[in-house]
Design a protein around this motif. Structure first.
Motif, short mmCIF file in Angstrom:
data_model
loop_
_atom_site.label_atom_id
_atom_site.label_comp_id
_atom_site.label_asym_id
_atom_site.label_seq_id
_atom_site.Cartn_x
_atom_site.Cartn_y
_atom_site.Cartn_z
N PRO A 143 38.60 46.20 48.00
CA PRO A 143 38.13 46.23 46.62
C PRO A 143 36.90 45.35 46.41
N ASP A 144 36.34 45.45 45.22
CA ASP A 144 35.18 44.65 44.84
C ASP A 144 35.45 43.95 43.53
N THR A 145 34.49 43.16 43.09
CA THR A 145 34.53 42.57 41.76
C THR A 145 33.27 42.99 41.01
N SER A 146 33.31 42.93 39.69
CA SER A 146 32.21 43.48 38.90
C SER A 146 31.59 42.42 37.99
N ARG A 147 30.36 42.71 37.56
CA ARG A 147 29.68 41.84 36.61
C ARG A 147 30.41 41.83 35.27
N TYR A 148 30.93 43.00 34.88
CA TYR A 148 31.64 43.13 33.61
C TYR A 148 33.12 43.44 33.89
N PRO A 149 34.03 42.92 33.07
CA PRO A 149 35.43 43.32 33.18
C PRO A 149 35.60 44.75 32.72
N SER A 150 36.73 45.35 33.04
CA SER A 150 36.93 46.76 32.73
C SER A 150 37.15 47.01 31.24
N LEU A 151 37.58 45.98 30.50
CA LEU A 151 37.80 46.14 29.05
C LEU A 151 37.70 44.78 28.38
N ALA A 152 37.43 44.83 27.08
CA ALA A 152 37.30 43.55 26.35
C ALA A 152 37.08 43.81 24.87
N PRO A 309 31.53 40.40 26.67
CA PRO A 309 32.98 40.63 26.70
C PRO A 309 33.75 39.32 26.58
N LEU A 310 34.78 39.34 25.75
CA LEU A 310 35.56 38.13 25.50
C LEU A 310 37.06 38.41 25.72
N PRO A 311 37.77 37.45 26.32
CA PRO A 311 39.22 37.62 26.59
C PRO A 311 40.05 37.23 25.37
N ILE A 312 40.18 38.13 24.42
CA ILE A 312 40.84 37.84 23.15
C ILE A 312 42.32 38.23 23.23
N VAL A 313 43.19 37.32 22.77
CA VAL A 313 44.63 37.58 22.69
C VAL A 313 45.10 37.29 21.26
N ILE A 314 46.33 37.66 20.98
CA ILE A 314 46.84 37.53 19.60
C ILE A 314 47.19 36.09 19.26
N ASP A 315 47.53 35.32 20.28
CA ASP A 315 48.03 33.96 20.03
C ASP A 315 47.61 33.08 21.20
N PRO A 316 47.26 31.82 20.96
CA PRO A 316 46.82 30.95 22.07
C PRO A 316 47.86 30.77 23.17
N LEU A 317 49.13 31.00 22.88
CA LEU A 317 50.18 30.82 23.88
C LEU A 317 50.30 32.01 24.83
N VAL A 318 49.64 33.13 24.51
CA VAL A 318 49.71 34.32 25.36
C VAL A 318 48.89 34.09 26.63
N GLU A 319 49.46 34.43 27.78
CA GLU A 319 48.73 34.33 29.04
C GLU A 319 47.85 35.57 29.19
N VAL A 447 29.35 30.40 34.00
CA VAL A 447 29.93 31.41 34.90
C VAL A 447 28.81 32.17 35.60
N LYS A 448 29.17 32.89 36.66
CA LYS A 448 28.20 33.68 37.41
C LYS A 448 28.38 35.18 37.19
N SER A 449 29.37 35.55 36.39
CA SER A 449 29.55 36.95 35.98
C SER A 449 30.37 36.93 34.71
N PHE A 450 30.28 38.01 33.94
CA PHE A 450 31.09 38.09 32.72
C PHE A 450 32.57 38.21 33.05
N SER A 451 32.88 38.76 34.21
CA SER A 451 34.30 38.84 34.61
C SER A 451 34.91 37.45 34.77
N ASP A 452 34.07 36.46 35.10
CA ASP A 452 34.57 35.09 35.28
C ASP A 452 35.03 34.45 33.97
#
Length: 535
Positions: A143-152, A309-319, A447-452
Motif C-alpha cells: 500500500p501507499d499513503t496519500s497527501r490527502y485523507p480519503s474523507l474529512a 481536511p480536518l479530523p472532526i468528531v462529535i465529542d473530544p472523548l471519541v477516538e 505536518v508533511k501531508s494533510f493525512s498527518d
C-alpha cells in the motif's frame, strides 16, 4: 493523350490501394463506465499511444441520470456494451447472466492480469467458482499513503488562517469558526459567503447520510459499522444513534441561522463542484475523490481558498480513526458482457492497460517529458512538469489520463521498482511537490501531508464492510432500497425544518427506519464473519 491517360490509371490505382493497405485498422469496443464523463476529445497524449500500441478504439457511453435505473434498463432490454462498470450494482448484472466468466480468458490470454490480481483472486471468486469482474484497483506489491485523507470535514483555508491556525476537533468548534468568519465576511470577492454545503445528489447522498459514523471516529464502512466486542466484530447501526441525532440537529441549527446553503438539497453534483470551486464556500464534508476536482481548480485559480481536511468528531472523548488503508473493492469492477463479440480482444486490451509500463504512462507520463528519474531510480517532476499536472484542464483534455484510468483495471501502491504508481503518494515528494498554498497550511500545523493531521489507520482484515452486497431480490436488498428512500425523505426535513419541529420529525424518522435494518445486518454479519475466517 487517351492512351497516356489510361497508362496512368493503373499507377494511380496501385497508389490508392497501397495507402489503404497501410492504413491502421482499429478494433472498437463499447464501454459504459457508470460515470458522467465528458466526451473524449478524440486525441490525447496517452490515448494516442494506447490506440497505436493496442489497435483498439473505445466508444464510450457516459452515465445520464441514475445508475441503478440505467443498469435496470440494460438488464430489461439485454442491450449491453462490450465492457461495463456498474459500481454497487455490478452483482445485478452477474445475477442477470450479463457478464462472462473471466477465469479461462485470463488464464489463456492475460498474464499481466493473472499476475497483478493474484493477491486478490480469492476475494473476487464468486460462489460458482468464477470471477466476473476486475476491481478498479489492484495492490500487487504494497500500500501507499496519500497527501490527502480519503474523507474529512473540509474547511476553507481563509477561515483557519484568519483564526491563527487553531486545532479544532469537534463539530461545535468546526461550525463555530465558520459562523465567526461569516459574521466578519458576509461576502467573498463580491459574492455572498456560503457557510456550509452538503452533497445530496442521487447515489452521492452518502456524503450527507454516512457522516455520523465518521463523527464516531470510524473510516468509511458504509451504512453500518462493525464494533469489536469480545474479540468479534459485531455489525451495529448508527443512523438512529445519539451521534446521528446530534449531527442532524446541528445542521438544522446551522440551516436556520443561514450557515447551511438553502440550495444544498436541490443542487446536482456539477453545481456542488461549481460552488466549491468559487472559493466562497467555507465548509463541506465529503470523500476527497468527490470534491478533488474543485480542489484542483482552487489550487490553480484561487489558492487562498483551498480546502483543508480536518479530523472532526462529535465529542473530544471519541477516538478518531477516520483514515483507511488502501483496499481493493472485491464486489465491483469492470466486466466483459455476453454481447461482446471479441472477448479475447477485450481481455487482451485490459491486460495491456494493467501492465506496469502502461500504468506508469497513465500516472507519470513519458520519461524525460512528464517526469525525470534521479540517480537512485526514484521518479520526480521538475517545477515546469508539476505546473502541467496542476492544471486540471490540461490533464483532462491534453494528457487524457482519466479516460483510460478511473474505471479501468489499474494499479496503486508501491511499484516493483520502488516508486509509487500514484505520483501524489511518492513519499519523498508528498511535501516537496505540494503547492505553496498547501505547504503554508502544513507548515502551520507541523505536518508533511494533510493525512498527518489524522491518526494512523487501524488494519482490519475484512475492511470495508460496504463491499459486502445484498443478494439481488432478497429481503435484505429490499430493506436496503427502502432504507435509502427513508433517508432521502427525512434528512432534508430534519435539516430544513424549524427547530421546534425537529423532535417530532426525528421520532417519525426513527420509527420508519429502524425496521429496515434487520435483514441487512444479518447479511453483513454473515459476510464479515466469513471474511474474518477466510481472508
Amino acid at each position: 493523350m487517351k492512351k497516356r491517360g489510361l497508362l496512368f490509371l493503373p499507377l494511380l490505382l496501385i497508389l490508392v490501394l497501397a495507402g489503404t493497405a497501410f492504413a491502421k485498422e482499429y478494433k472498437e469496443f463499447t464501454v459504459f463506465t457508470g460515470e458522467p464523463l465528458p466526451d473524449y476529445p478524440g486525441s490525447t497524449i496517452v490515448g494516442d499511444i494506447i490506440e497505436e500500441e493496442t489497435g483498439v478504439k473505445l466508444i464510450r457511453e457516459a452515465l445520464v441520470g441514475d445508475l441503478e435505473t440505467k443498469v435496470g434498463l440494460m438488464i430489461a432490454s439485454g442491450d449491453y456494451p462490450d465492457l461495463v462498470v456498474a459500481a454497487h450494482f455490478t452483482s445485478l448484472l452477474k445475477d442477470a447472466g450479463a457478464l462472462l466468466p473471466l477465469n479461462d480468458l485470463i488464464e489463456e490470454h492475460a498474464p499481466n492480469l493473472k499476475r497483478l490480481y493474484a493477491n486478490h483472486w480469492d476475494m473476487l471468486t464468486q460462489e460458482d467458482g468464477n470471477v466476473y469482474w476486475l476491481p478498479i484497483q489492484a495492490i500487487p506489491y504494497g500500500p501507499d499513503t496519500s497527501r490527502y485523507p480519503s474523507l474529512a470535514f473540509f474547511m476553507n483555508k481563509r477561515v483557519l488562517k484568519e483564526a491563527g491556525w487553531p486545532v479544532i476537533k469537534t463539530l461545535d468548534e468546526y461550525f463555530g469558526l465558520i459562523e465567526d468568519y461569516m459574521a466578519k465576511h458576509p461576502t467573498i470577492d463580491g459574492e455572498p459567503t456560503i457557510g456550509y454545503i452538503t452533497l445530496f445528489d442521487g447515489w452521492r447522498s452518502f456524503a450527507t447520510t454516512n457522516v455520523p459514523q465518521h463523527l464516531m471516529g470510524y473510516p468509511n464502512e458504509g451504512e453500518f459499522v462493525p464494533v469489536m466486542q469480545q474479540g468479534r466484530y459485531v455489525v451495529t447501526e448508527y443512523h438512529t444513534s445519539p451521534t446521528a441525532k446530534a449531527y442532524y440537529q446541528k445542521l438544522n441549527e446551522m440551516y436556520n441561522k443561514g450557515v447551511v446553503d438553502p440550495e444544498t438539497f436541490i443542487m446536482n453534483y456539477d453545481q456542488y463542484i461549481e460552488k466549491l470551486s468559487s472559493g466562497r464556500v467555507l465548509g463541506t464534508f465529503n470523500q476527497f475523490w468527490q470534491m478533488q476536482e474543485a480542489q484542483n481548480y482552487l489550487l490553480r485559480d484561487n489558492p487562498d481558498s483551498i480546502f483543508v481536511p480536518l479530523p472532526i468528531v462529535i465529542d473530544p472523548l471519541v477516538e478518531e480513526r477516520q483514515r483507511d488503508i488502501p483496499y481493493v473493492q472485491p464486489t465491483q469492477g469492470m466486466g466483459i458482457t455476453i454481447n461482446c463479440k471479441d472477448p479475447v480482444g477485450a481481455i487482451k486490451f485490459l491486460d495491456y492497460l494493467i501492465k506496469e509500463d502502461t500504468q506508469r504512462l497513465l500516472q507519470w507520463g513519458i520519461e524525460g517529458v512528464h517526469y525525470e528519474v534521479d540517480e537512485n531510480g526514484l521518479y520526480y517532476r521538475t517545477p515546469e512538469q508539476l505546473e502541467l499536472f496542476r492544471d486540471p484542464d490540461w490533464v483532462q483534455n491534453v494528457f487524457g489520463r482519466q479516460y483510460f484510468f478511473n474505471a479501468f483495471p489499474s494499479l496503486r501502491g508501491v511499484d516493483e521498482n520502488g516508486n509509487m504508481f500514484f505520483p501524489d503518494t511518492q513519499p519523498h515528494l508528498i511535501y516537496s511537490d505540494s503547492t505553496d498554498s498547501e505547504k503554508e497550511v502544513m507548515d502551520a500545523y507541523g505536518v508533511k501531508s494533510f493525512s498527518d493531521l489524522f491518526n494512523e489507520p487501524i488494519f482490519k482484515k475484512y475492511f470495508p464492510l460496504w463491499t459486502i452486497t445484498m443478494p439481488a431480490g432478497s429481503e435484505a436488498h429490499i430493506e436496503e432500497t427502502r432504507m435509502k428512500d427513508v433517508l432521502n425523505r427525512y434528512v432534508p426535513e430534519l435539516v430544513m425544518s424549524s427547530p421546534e419541529q425537529f423532535e417530532s420529525i426525528w421520532a417519525n424518522y426513527v420509527k420508519d427506519i429502524k425496521p429496515l435494518m434487520v435483514e441487512q445486518m444479518k447479511v453483513y454479519q454473515e459476510g464479515i464473519d466469513w471474511r474474518m475466517e477466510n481472508w
